[in-house]
Write an enzyme that holds these catalytic residues in place. Structure first.
Site, PDB file in Angstrom:
ATOM      1  N   TYR A 107      -5.708   6.361   4.813  1.00  0.00           N
ATOM      2  CA  TYR A 107      -5.923   5.364   3.765  1.00  0.00           C
ATOM      3  C   TYR A 107      -5.176   4.062   4.077  1.00  0.00           C
ATOM      4  CZ  TYR A 107      -5.438   2.571  -0.284  1.00  0.00           C
ATOM      5  OH  TYR A 107      -5.440   1.469  -1.091  1.00  0.00           O
TER       6      TYR A 107
ATOM      7  N   ASP B 182      -9.365   4.661  -2.315  1.00  0.00           N
ATOM      8  CA  ASP B 182      -8.256   5.164  -3.131  1.00  0.00           C
ATOM      9  C   ASP B 182      -8.828   5.811  -4.395  1.00  0.00           C
ATOM     10  OD1 ASP B 182      -9.006   3.101  -4.788  1.00  0.00           O
ATOM     11  OD2 ASP B 182      -7.022   2.170  -4.899  1.00  0.00           O
TER      12      ASP B 182
ATOM     13  N   GLU C 170       0.833  -1.211   0.000  1.00  0.00           N
ATOM     14  CA  GLU C 170       0.000   0.000   0.000  1.00  0.00           C
ATOM     15  C   GLU C 170       0.863   1.256   0.000  1.00  0.00           C
ATOM     16  OE1 GLU C 170      -3.017   0.215  -0.682  1.00  0.00           O
ATOM     17  OE2 GLU C 170      -3.649  -1.852  -0.463  1.00  0.00           O
TER      18      GLU C 170
END
Ligand code: SF4
Length: 338
Positions: free
Chosen positions: A125, A143, A42
């Site tokens: 996030y 996202d 990520e």
């Protein structure tokens, strides 16, 4: 609108059949992947495409298989391995986070969104993505791909980025306890492969029955756009100095600022005319063309000059330098090496 549970079932069925196979991912329905791999992927995928990030992910996990291995790595080794991925503050945050997990959590990632968010360099996030994908928490993971799906599904009339809070709120209405790890990955995959930027492939989409943009007949009209301000342009010079053994002069850049802490070629400031740039050492400098590079906030034309000489630099074999330099310097070195 048809019920949310039916929408979720339609997308999860589609994901079971059409989800992407990615280096960091566990197939649908299998045990969750190692949180270290989820977190690393990520961080790498922020502002980087999946094909570009994949070889970096494989190299990092081969060299540093656990978060504790990464925590004990030398800063310079990690920065060199990150070279080419861009946004180098991410590499510094990566190390800070790995060291906090190793030092404060015994090498085990916290398993809640709040615990993850408390780690250095982990934003909302990434915390949501790791909580959902590695720990099966029903988190709202939003996202750019998920935003685009939400914009079209709900035909949101506000242009991005102003619409972001609304899109996050809309995405939250679709989160549920069922298959919490697969749900965000299903949405991301739909955005990446079907509800693409440009023309969406609605004929392959499982959500047409719910989608307001599809119902309009012109789904490609979303997301609505605001006019972008022109990116400023800067100029500068990169100096490719080689010694009698053919090695290249490199310098470590100051920790603060663009490409901070990375190795680079000697350069002028970025924002000066090449005619005004003073070389790092006196030598018989020759013109070797120029390269173009685009950063987030400006574009750069870097004039390249080459010479043979000596000085107080980090002298490096050109092949090794090409493998370890950030992209802008790699381009300039390639140009200088002819
Ligand atoms: Fe995107 Fe088309 Fe699916 Fe709507 S129907 S979510 S626009 S691909």
């Amino acid at each position: 609108m048809l019920p949310v549970s039916a929408l979720r079932a339609a997308l999860l069925d589609w994901y079971d059949a059409h989800g992407r196979t990615l280096a960091w991912r566990a197939p649908p329905g299998s045990p969750p992947p190692d949180p270290y791999r989820v977190w690393l992927s990520e961080v790498m995928l922020q502002q980087t495409t999946t094909p570009h990030a994949t070889p970096y992910f494989e190299a990092f996990t081969a060299r540093w298989p656990t978060v504790t291995d990464l925590a004990t790595a030398e800063d310079s080794d990690v920065m060199a391995a990150w070279a080419g991925l861009g946004y180098y503050a991410r590499a510094r945050n990566l190390l800070a986070c790995a060291r906090a997990v190793a030092r404060d959590h015994g090498g085990v990632f916290p398993d809640t969104e709040a615990g993850l968010l408390a780690l250095p360099g982990v934003g909302a996030y990434t915390a949501a993505a790791v909580a959902a994908i590695a720990f099966g928490r029903p988190a709202n993971v939003v996202d750019g791909n998920v935003e685009r799906v939400m914009v079209r599904l709900f035909a949101v009339g506000t242009p991005l980025p102003a619409a972001k809070p609304e899109l996050k709120r809309l995405a939250a209405t679709l989160v549920a306890d069922d298959r919490p790890a697969d749900w965000p990955q299903a949405l991301m995959d739909l955005g990446a492969t079907v509800c693409r930027p440009g023309r969406p492939l609605c004929e392959a989409c499982p959500l047409t029955g719910w989608c307001a943009a599809f119902a309009s007949g012109q789904p490609e009209r979303w997301p609505l756009k605001t006019k972008k301000a022109d990116r400023p342009h800067r100029t500068g010079v990169a100096w490719v100095l080689r010694d009698g053994q053919g090695r290249v002069a490199l310098m470590r850049r100051p920790d603060k600022g663009l490409l901070g802490g990375m190795m680079g070629l000697p350069t002028s400031a970025w924002g000066v005319s090449p005619a005004d740039a003073a070389p790092p050492v006196a030598a018989d400098w020759r013109a070797a063309g120029a390269i173009e590079h685009v950063f987030t906030h400006f574009s750069l034309t870097l004039t390249v000059r080459v010479a043979e000489g000596e000085g107080d630099f980090v002298w490096t074999d050109p092949e090794a330098a090409l493998g370890a330099l950030p992209t802008v310097f790699r381009k300039a070195l390639e140009r200088g090496l002819g």
